[in-house]
Design a protein around this motif. Structure first.
Motif, PDB file in Angstrom:
ATOM      1  N   ALA A 113       0.838  -1.201   0.000  1.00 36.06           N
ATOM      2  CA  ALA A 113       0.000   0.000   0.000  1.00 36.06           C
ATOM      3  C   ALA A 113       0.868   1.243   0.000  1.00 36.06           C
ATOM      4  CB  ALA A 113      -0.935   0.006   1.212  1.00 36.06           C
ATOM      5  N   VAL A 114       0.266   2.332  -0.477  1.00 37.26           N
ATOM      6  CA  VAL A 114       0.968   3.610  -0.515  1.00 37.26           C
ATOM      7  C   VAL A 114      -0.051   4.729  -0.316  1.00 37.26           C
ATOM      8  CG1 VAL A 114       0.732   3.863  -3.029  1.00 37.26           C
ATOM      9  CG2 VAL A 114       2.622   4.993  -1.839  1.00 37.26           C
ATOM     10  N   SER A 115       0.376   5.826   0.302  1.00 39.01           N
ATOM     11  CA  SER A 115      -0.455   7.014   0.458  1.00 39.01           C
ATOM     12  C   SER A 115       0.222   8.195  -0.222  1.00 39.01           C
ATOM     13  CB  SER A 115      -0.676   7.338   1.940  1.00 39.01           C
ATOM     14  OG  SER A 115      -1.486   6.369   2.564  1.00 39.01           O
ATOM     15  N   PHE A 116      -0.594   9.065  -0.806  1.00 37.62           N
ATOM     16  CA  PHE A 116      -0.068  10.259  -1.465  1.00 37.62           C
ATOM     17  C   PHE A 116      -1.204  11.271  -1.577  1.00 37.62           C
ATOM     18  CE2 PHE A 116      -1.356   7.077  -4.547  1.00 37.62           C
ATOM     19  CZ  PHE A 116      -2.223   7.771  -5.386  1.00 37.62           C
ATOM     20  N   THR A 117      -0.840  12.495  -1.904  1.00 39.07           N
ATOM     21  CA  THR A 117      -1.871  13.521  -2.078  1.00 39.07           C
ATOM     22  C   THR A 117      -2.125  13.765  -3.557  1.00 39.07           C
ATOM     23  OG1 THR A 117      -0.262  15.332  -1.948  1.00 39.07           O
ATOM     24  CG2 THR A 117      -1.324  14.647   0.101  1.00 39.07           C
ATOM     25  N   VAL A 118      -3.337  14.180  -3.847  1.00 40.80           N
ATOM     26  CA  VAL A 118      -3.721  14.526  -5.213  1.00 40.80           C
ATOM     27  C   VAL A 118      -3.421  16.015  -5.380  1.00 40.80           C
ATOM     28  CG1 VAL A 118      -5.612  14.612  -6.864  1.00 40.80           C
ATOM     29  CG2 VAL A 118      -5.510  12.754  -5.172  1.00 40.80           C
ATOM     30  N   GLY A 119      -2.302  16.308  -6.022  1.00 41.91           N
ATOM     31  CA  GLY A 119      -1.850  17.690  -6.102  1.00 41.91           C
ATOM     32  C   GLY A 119      -1.168  18.104  -4.807  1.00 41.91           C
ATOM     33  N   PRO A 120      -0.998  19.403  -4.574  1.00 40.07           N
ATOM     34  CA  PRO A 120      -0.309  19.881  -3.368  1.00 40.07           C
ATOM     35  C   PRO A 120      -1.024  19.408  -2.105  1.00 40.07           C
ATOM     36  CG  PRO A 120      -0.535  21.655  -4.976  1.00 40.07           C
ATOM     37  CD  PRO A 120      -1.370  20.516  -5.476  1.00 40.07           C
ATOM     38  N   PRO A 121      -0.265  19.021  -1.079  1.00 42.27           N
ATOM     39  CA  PRO A 121      -0.875  18.501   0.149  1.00 42.27           C
ATOM     40  C   PRO A 121      -1.499  19.593   1.004  1.00 42.27           C
ATOM     41  CG  PRO A 121       1.498  18.623   0.401  1.00 42.27           C
ATOM     42  CD  PRO A 121       1.205  18.978  -1.028  1.00 42.27           C
ATOM     43  N   HIS A 122      -2.534  19.220   1.741  1.00 43.18           N
ATOM     44  CA  HIS A 122      -3.075  20.089   2.777  1.00 43.18           C
ATOM     45  C   HIS A 122      -2.102  20.137   3.951  1.00 43.18           C
ATOM     46  CE1 HIS A 122      -7.640  19.935   1.609  1.00 43.18           C
ATOM     47  NE2 HIS A 122      -6.878  20.446   0.667  1.00 43.18           N
ATOM     48  N   ASP A 123      -2.335  21.082   4.850  1.00 41.88           N
ATOM     49  CA  ASP A 123      -1.464  21.230   6.011  1.00 41.88           C
ATOM     50  C   ASP A 123      -1.357  19.912   6.777  1.00 41.88           C
ATOM     51  OD1 ASP A 123      -1.177  23.862   5.372  1.00 41.88           O
ATOM     52  OD2 ASP A 123      -2.536  24.626   6.921  1.00 41.88           O
ATOM     53  N   GLY A 124      -0.130  19.486   7.013  1.00 42.24           N
ATOM     54  CA  GLY A 124       0.110  18.296   7.818  1.00 42.24           C
ATOM     55  C   GLY A 124       0.114  16.997   7.060  1.00 42.24           C
ATOM     56  N   ASP A 125      -0.422  16.969   5.847  1.00 41.06           N
ATOM     57  CA  ASP A 125      -0.510  15.696   5.131  1.00 41.06           C
ATOM     58  C   ASP A 125       0.857  15.167   4.719  1.00 41.06           C
ATOM     59  OD1 ASP A 125      -3.208  15.692   5.420  1.00 41.06           O
ATOM     60  OD2 ASP A 125      -3.689  16.127   3.322  1.00 41.06           O
ATOM     61  N   ALA A 126       1.736  16.045   4.257  1.00 44.25           N
ATOM     62  CA  ALA A 126       3.057  15.594   3.828  1.00 44.25           C
ATOM     63  C   ALA A 126       3.813  14.967   4.995  1.00 44.25           C
ATOM     64  CB  ALA A 126       3.853  16.758   3.236  1.00 44.25           C
ATOM     65  N   ARG A 127       3.703  15.581   6.171  1.00 34.36           N
ATOM     66  CA  ARG A 127       4.378  15.030   7.350  1.00 34.36           C
ATOM     67  C   ARG A 127       3.760  13.690   7.757  1.00 34.36           C
ATOM     68  NH1 ARG A 127       3.598  15.248  12.963  1.00 34.36           N
ATOM     69  NH2 ARG A 127       5.551  15.008  14.156  1.00 34.36           N
ATOM     70  N   LEU A 128       2.439  13.602   7.733  1.00 35.19           N
ATOM     71  CA  LEU A 128       1.770  12.348   8.087  1.00 35.19           C
ATOM     72  C   LEU A 128       2.223  11.215   7.179  1.00 35.19           C
ATOM     73  CD1 LEU A 128      -0.441  10.675   9.523  1.00 35.19           C
ATOM     74  CD2 LEU A 128      -2.082  11.630   7.871  1.00 35.19           C
ATOM     75  N   ILE A 129       2.275  11.476   5.886  1.00 37.10           N
ATOM     76  CA  ILE A 129       2.713  10.452   4.935  1.00 37.10           C
ATOM     77  C   ILE A 129       4.173  10.089   5.173  1.00 37.10           C
ATOM     78  CG2 ILE A 129       3.166  10.004   2.491  1.00 37.10           C
ATOM     79  CD1 ILE A 129       0.677  11.808   1.908  1.00 37.10           C
TER      80      ILE A 129
END
Length: 255
Positions: A113-129
């Motif tokens: 499995a993998v997680s990623f954002t669709v386009g630029p991440p919302h606040d905190g999403d990049a760190r969570l991933i």
């Protein structure tokens, strides 16, 4: 019962793992704003068919599920942590998407499995991933001969807790091989030095999934499959199928 795999069987699981990697790569490539989750599932089916593989997810029905799973991948968006069903939802900019995929090839199964954002991440999403991926690396590094299952759990949990994230132990890593879910269970937090001893030939899926709000609580959606964060915060999921070998852990779903 835990089955220890031969080197040839590990190679067969690695072949299935290459298919899984291909499915995840295509899903990530196609996951752009406006695309429906069902379209990602259709693309995954094409990859599986081209490889002569099938999905261990399709029609899977564990005891908790009211209906068999209807798709070949799981697509979990934002507060959906696991087992999201690919439906007509259209991806939007900033969505956090987790894709879980498996493949059965010549009777052997791999899962990742993998997680990623669709386009630029919302606040905190990049760190969570990033922290979820870091926890996966820590869990894999602990999968060495002579260690214990608890060493993997402790390594994963330490990273998640240091990040301030919620960690549920209801679902976690697991054995994999002839079927998608085999013994042993590998919780995403635990105590080092406990549990089954790790030996060469053990093949496991290590899969941290963390919840941004810090709560460990989850709930099952009305569809009978999707697991959501109880506090509505976002979640991320990372997973690889890994073989314990005499030379250390080997990732079988790296592509």
């Amino acid at each position: 019962m835990v089955e220890i795999k031969t080197p040839g069987q590990v190679d067969a699981i690695r072949a299935a793992g290459r298919v899984v990697a291909g499915v995840l790569a295509v899903a990530r490539e196609r996951a752009v704003p406006g695309v429906r989750l069902a379209e990602l599932d259709a693309a995954a089916r094409e990859v599986l068919a081209a490889a002569g593989a099938t999905s261990p997810f399709l029609h899977y029905k564990p005891k908790f599920a009211p209906v068999p799973y209807p798709a070949v991948i799981c697509t979990s968006v934002n507060d959906a942590a696991l087992h999201g069903i690919p439906d007509g939802y259209r991806l939007a900019p900033g969505d956090l998407l987790s894709v879980d995929a498996g493949a059965t090839l010549d009777g052997w199964v791999a899962d990742a499995a993998v997680s990623f954002t669709v386009g630029p991440p919302h606040d905190g999403d990049a760190r969570l991933i990033a922290v979820t991926q870091e926890a996966l690396r820590a869990g894999i590094a602990a999968a060495v001969p002579g260690g214990r299952i608890g060493d993997i759990s402790a390594a994963v949990g330490a990273v998640g807790r240091a990040g301030g994230y919620g960690i549920s132990t209801d679902l976690g890593g697991h054995g994999v091989g002839r079927s998608m879910h085999e013994d042993p269970h590998i919780p995403n937090r635990g105590k080092a030095g406990r549990g089954m001893r790790l030996v060469p030939g053990l093949v496991i899926a290590i899969e941290p999934w963390f919840m941004a709000g810090g709560s460990d609580q989850i709930f099952l959606d009305d569809d009978g499959w999707t697991i959501r964060t109880a506090d509505g915060s976002r979640a991320a999921h990372a997973e690889h199928t890994v073989a314990v070998t005499r030379d250390g852990p080997v990732i079988l779903t790296a592509g």
